[in-house]
Structure formats: structure tokens, C-alpha cells
Motif scaffolding. Structure first.
Motif, PDB file in Angstrom:
ATOM      1  N   LEU A  80      -0.640  -1.776   9.371  1.00 58.89           N
ATOM      2  CA  LEU A  80       0.270  -1.420  10.464  1.00 58.89           C
ATOM      3  C   LEU A  80      -0.419  -1.532  11.828  1.00 58.89           C
ATOM      4  O   LEU A  80       0.196  -1.999  12.798  1.00 58.89           O
ATOM      5  N   ALA A  81      -1.685  -1.118  11.898  1.00 59.09           N
ATOM      6  CA  ALA A  81      -2.426  -1.244  13.162  1.00 59.09           C
ATOM      7  C   ALA A  81      -2.591  -2.713  13.542  1.00 59.09           C
ATOM      8  O   ALA A  81      -2.518  -3.069  14.723  1.00 59.09           O
ATOM      9  N   SER A  82      -2.786  -3.564  12.543  1.00 62.76           N
ATOM     10  CA  SER A  82      -2.913  -5.002  12.815  1.00 62.76           C
ATOM     11  C   SER A  82      -1.617  -5.566  13.370  1.00 62.76           C
ATOM     12  O   SER A  82      -1.631  -6.412  14.263  1.00 62.76           O
ATOM     13  N   ILE A  83      -0.484  -5.089  12.840  1.00 63.33           N
ATOM     14  CA  ILE A  83       0.814  -5.539  13.349  1.00 63.33           C
ATOM     15  C   ILE A  83       0.998  -5.040  14.782  1.00 63.33           C
ATOM     16  O   ILE A  83       1.336  -5.811  15.682  1.00 63.33           O
ATOM     17  N   TRP A  84       0.776  -3.765  14.979  1.00 59.34           N
ATOM     18  CA  TRP A  84       1.010  -3.124  16.268  1.00 59.34           C
ATOM     19  C   TRP A  84       0.102  -3.693  17.361  1.00 59.34           C
ATOM     20  O   TRP A  84       0.532  -3.966  18.472  1.00 59.34           O
ATOM     21  N   MET A  85      -1.171  -3.882  17.021  1.00 60.74           N
ATOM     22  CA  MET A  85      -2.139  -4.357  18.018  1.00 60.74           C
ATOM     23  C   MET A  85      -2.215  -5.880  18.080  1.00 60.74           C
ATOM     24  O   MET A  85      -2.961  -6.428  18.889  1.00 60.74           O
ATOM     25  N   ARG A  86      -1.505  -6.541  17.179  1.00 60.36           N
ATOM     26  CA  ARG A  86      -1.553  -8.004  17.083  1.00 60.36           C
ATOM     27  C   ARG A  86      -2.998  -8.489  16.910  1.00 60.36           C
ATOM     28  O   ARG A  86      -3.440  -9.444  17.539  1.00 60.36           O
ATOM     29  N   GLY A 146      -5.319   1.296   3.688  1.00 61.74           N
ATOM     30  CA  GLY A 146      -4.787  -0.067   3.657  1.00 61.74           C
ATOM     31  C   GLY A 146      -3.509  -0.195   4.459  1.00 61.74           C
ATOM     32  O   GLY A 146      -3.329  -1.152   5.223  1.00 61.74           O
ATOM     33  N   ALA A 147      -2.613   0.790   4.310  1.00 64.29           N
ATOM     34  CA  ALA A 147      -1.357   0.763   5.064  1.00 64.29           C
ATOM     35  C   ALA A 147      -1.625   0.899   6.561  1.00 64.29           C
ATOM     36  O   ALA A 147      -1.034   0.172   7.374  1.00 64.29           O
ATOM     37  N   VAL A 148      -2.530   1.808   6.930  1.00 69.31           N
ATOM     38  CA  VAL A 148      -2.845   2.018   8.353  1.00 69.31           C
ATOM     39  C   VAL A 148      -3.466   0.763   8.962  1.00 69.31           C
ATOM     40  O   VAL A 148      -3.095   0.356  10.071  1.00 69.31           O
ATOM     41  N   LEU A 149      -4.390   0.139   8.248  1.00 70.13           N
ATOM     42  CA  LEU A 149      -5.000  -1.089   8.781  1.00 70.13           C
ATOM     43  C   LEU A 149      -3.962  -2.192   8.935  1.00 70.13           C
ATOM     44  O   LEU A 149      -3.989  -2.943   9.916  1.00 70.13           O
ATOM     45  N   PHE A 172       0.820  -1.209   0.000  1.00 71.21           N
ATOM     46  CA  PHE A 172       0.000   0.000   0.000  1.00 71.21           C
ATOM     47  C   PHE A 172       0.857   1.262   0.000  1.00 71.21           C
ATOM     48  O   PHE A 172       0.496   2.260  -0.629  1.00 71.21           O
ATOM     49  N   VAL A 173       1.986   1.219   0.663  1.00 75.16           N
ATOM     50  CA  VAL A 173       2.901   2.362   0.623  1.00 75.16           C
ATOM     51  C   VAL A 173       3.424   2.541  -0.811  1.00 75.16           C
ATOM     52  O   VAL A 173       3.510   3.666  -1.314  1.00 75.16           O
ATOM     53  N   LEU A 174       3.753   1.437  -1.470  1.00 74.99           N
ATOM     54  CA  LEU A 174       4.207   1.515  -2.860  1.00 74.99           C
ATOM     55  C   LEU A 174       3.107   2.063  -3.769  1.00 74.99           C
ATOM     56  O   LEU A 174       3.373   2.837  -4.686  1.00 74.99           O
ATOM     57  N   ARG A 175       1.880   1.662  -3.498  1.00 73.76           N
ATOM     58  CA  ARG A 175       0.743   2.185  -4.284  1.00 73.76           C
ATOM     59  C   ARG A 175       0.639   3.695  -4.091  1.00 73.76           C
ATOM     60  O   ARG A 175       0.414   4.435  -5.045  1.00 73.76           O
ATOM     61  N   LEU A 176       0.801   4.143  -2.866  1.00 66.13           N
ATOM     62  CA  LEU A 176       0.759   5.572  -2.574  1.00 66.13           C
ATOM     63  C   LEU A 176       1.879   6.303  -3.320  1.00 66.13           C
ATOM     64  O   LEU A 176       1.660   7.375  -3.888  1.00 66.13           O
ATOM     65  N   CYS A 177       3.057   5.712  -3.340  1.00 61.75           N
ATOM     66  CA  CYS A 177       4.182   6.318  -4.072  1.00 61.75           C
ATOM     67  C   CYS A 177       3.882   6.400  -5.563  1.00 61.75           C
ATOM     68  O   CYS A 177       4.232   7.386  -6.217  1.00 61.75           O
ATOM     69  N   ALA A 214      -5.214  -9.107  13.650  1.00 62.33           N
ATOM     70  CA  ALA A 214      -5.345  -9.139  12.191  1.00 62.33           C
ATOM     71  C   ALA A 214      -6.781  -8.938  11.727  1.00 62.33           C
ATOM     72  O   ALA A 214      -7.015  -8.653  10.555  1.00 62.33           O
ATOM     73  N   GLN A 215      -7.756  -9.050  12.629  1.00 59.21           N
ATOM     74  CA  GLN A 215      -9.164  -8.865  12.241  1.00 59.21           C
ATOM     75  C   GLN A 215      -9.425  -7.464  11.693  1.00 59.21           C
ATOM     76  O   GLN A 215     -10.388  -7.254  10.964  1.00 59.21           O
ATOM     77  N   LEU A 216      -8.588  -6.502  12.053  1.00 60.38           N
ATOM     78  CA  LEU A 216      -8.753  -5.137  11.534  1.00 60.38           C
ATOM     79  C   LEU A 216      -8.684  -5.101  10.012  1.00 60.38           C
ATOM     80  O   LEU A 216      -9.280  -4.243   9.377  1.00 60.38           O
ATOM     81  N   LEU A 217      -7.953  -6.027   9.444  1.00 63.55           N
ATOM     82  CA  LEU A 217      -7.783  -6.073   7.992  1.00 63.55           C
ATOM     83  C   LEU A 217      -9.109  -6.306   7.258  1.00 63.55           C
ATOM     84  O   LEU A 217      -9.257  -5.931   6.103  1.00 63.55           O
ATOM     85  N   LEU A 218     -10.046  -6.926   7.946  1.00 64.30           N
ATOM     86  CA  LEU A 218     -11.332  -7.241   7.324  1.00 64.30           C
ATOM     87  C   LEU A 218     -12.112  -5.986   6.926  1.00 64.30           C
ATOM     88  O   LEU A 218     -12.999  -6.054   6.073  1.00 64.30           O
ATOM     89  N   TRP A 219     -11.792  -4.868   7.531  1.00 67.53           N
ATOM     90  CA  TRP A 219     -12.570  -3.652   7.322  1.00 67.53           C
ATOM     91  C   TRP A 219     -12.191  -2.879   6.066  1.00 67.53           C
ATOM     92  O   TRP A 219     -12.896  -1.941   5.687  1.00 67.53           O
ATOM     93  N   TYR A 220     -11.121  -3.261   5.402  1.00 70.96           N
ATOM     94  CA  TYR A 220     -10.696  -2.510   4.216  1.00 70.96           C
ATOM     95  C   TYR A 220     -11.777  -2.455   3.119  1.00 70.96           C
ATOM     96  O   TYR A 220     -12.048  -1.380   2.591  1.00 70.96           O
ATOM     97  N   PRO A 221     -12.434  -3.556   2.763  1.00 73.18           N
ATOM     98  CA  PRO A 221     -13.482  -3.458   1.737  1.00 73.18           C
ATOM     99  C   PRO A 221     -14.631  -2.527   2.139  1.00 73.18           C
ATOM    100  O   PRO A 221     -15.225  -1.868   1.286  1.00 73.18           O
ATOM    101  N   VAL A 222     -14.932  -2.465   3.431  1.00 75.38           N
ATOM    102  CA  VAL A 222     -15.964  -1.539   3.895  1.00 75.38           C
ATOM    103  C   VAL A 222     -15.513  -0.103   3.646  1.00 75.38           C
ATOM    104  O   VAL A 222     -16.276   0.726   3.135  1.00 75.38           O
ATOM    105  N   VAL A 223     -14.252   0.177   3.975  1.00 78.50           N
ATOM    106  CA  VAL A 223     -13.698   1.512   3.745  1.00 78.50           C
ATOM    107  C   VAL A 223     -13.707   1.855   2.257  1.00 78.50           C
ATOM    108  O   VAL A 223     -14.086   2.969   1.871  1.00 78.50           O
ATOM    109  N   VAL A 224     -13.322   0.911   1.424  1.00 74.01           N
ATOM    110  CA  VAL A 224     -13.310   1.145  -0.026  1.00 74.01           C
ATOM    111  C   VAL A 224     -14.690   1.539  -0.521  1.00 74.01           C
ATOM    112  O   VAL A 224     -14.852   2.522  -1.253  1.00 74.01           O
TER     113      VAL A 224
END
Length: 189
Positions: free
Chosen positions: A72-78, A67-70, A42-47, A80-90
């Protein structure tokens, strides 16, 4: 130029492959290593989008950041369920983009049509406004289903909807709209 093209391809693949990477990361805990890879994509996509202007580019930049925030937040908070929300955001971002354009002088689809076709007759303007409304309905329904799959907590159903069914429906909508557009163009030529 080649590097920017490669960045676009990697970023695009990240968006398309997101549901399957999430499924792998959630289904197989040893594959949580995918989370930093997703963030990097996602960072590469932003670039790759750097320097591009316009509402659509801003929306794509926002989605890359989300996408990058979700990731990174999943890594930081351990968590991974946060990743499921990306399609909702899209779906929410695309609904906001398409919906807001209905309140402007030209709808988003009209702007895209004028970019490709040049000037549009009044019937073409009405048609593009209607297509924009149809896409808004699609984003509402698709986003609602994405939300339901998040809330249900079944990764298999989530992956099926967000990784296949929604793409098939989008393809059907693109194809159906193209077929209707050809008939409308013939009628007014």
C-alpha cells in the motif's frame, strides 16, 4: 472451512511469489497493477490467520501486515522500491522469533518437536536448542544478503537471491537437519 483453506493457499502463494511479482512490477512499469493485487493477497493471508494463536501465528500475522503495508505504501508513494524490503523484514521477524525463544524455557524448535514427538529426552532438548541456533545464524546471513541486494539496487540480483537462492538454501537446511535428526534419533533409541 474451504474458504479458510483457499485464503491460506492464496496467502502462501503471495509469500512465495512475492519476489517474482516485485520483479515484474519494477521491471515493467505497466505491471504496477500488481501492487494492489499483492496487498490484497497479504490481507487475505491475514484473514486466513484470524483466530490462530501462538508466537508463530503472531509472527505470520505481522508479516502479512508488513507485506500489505509495503504494498500500500508503494502504491501511495508511487515508489515500488519499498517492496524490496519485505525479505529483510521476514528475516528480522524470524530471527527475533527464533532468537527470543532461546531465552525462554523451551526453544521454538523444541516446542515444535514436542508438539510432534511428545516428550523429549535431554539429548533431544540440547539438539533442538542447537537447531534453533542454526536457524538464527541462517536468518542473520540470509537477511544480510537480502539487505545487500536491496542496497545494491539491482532487481535481477535481488530476484535471484530472494526468489530462488534463499529458498534453495532453506530447503537444503531443512533437508540437512532432517537427515541429521534421523541419525541423532537412532543414536539415542
Amino acid at each position: 472451512m474451504l474458504a479458510k483453506r483457499a485464503l491460506s493457499i492464496v496467502g502462501g502463494l503471495a509469500v512465495i511469489g512475492w519476489p517474482f511479482a516485485v520483479w515484474l512490477a519494477l521491471s515493467y512499469p505497466k505491471l504496477h497493477i500488481l501492487l494492489p493485487v499483492l496487498a490484497l493477497c497479504f490481507v487475505l493471508r491475514l484473514c486466513a490467520l484470524r483466530g490462530k494463536t501462538g508466537a508463530l501465528s503472531r509472527a505470520f500475522k505481522g508479516l502479512a501486515i508488513a507485506g500489505a503495508v509495503l504494498s500500500l505504501a508503494s502504491i501511495w508513494m508511487r515508489e515500488a522500491q519499498l517492496l524490496l524490503w519485505y525479505p529483510v523484514v521476514v528475516n528480522m521477524v524470524m530471527l527475533a522469533l527464533f532468537g527470543a525463544s532461546l531465552w525462554s524455557k523451551q526453544s521454538l524448535i523444541e516446542r515444535l518437536a514436542r508438539w510432534r514427538e511428545g516428550d523429549l529426552p535431554p539429548a533431544g532438548v540440547r539438539y533442538t536448542r542447537r537447531v534453533t541456533q542454526v536457524w538464527c545464524i541462517f536468518f542473520i546471513l540470509n537477511g544480510s544478503m537480502a539487505l545487500l541486494t536491496c542496497l545494491a539496487g539491482n532487481i535481477h540480483w535481488w530476484t535471484l537471491w530472494n526468489g530462488m537462492v534463499s529458498y534453495l538454501l532453506m530447503g537444503a537446511l531443512f533437508t540437512g537437519e532432517w537427515l541429521v535428526r534421523q541419525r541423532v534419533k537412532r543414536r539415542y533409541e
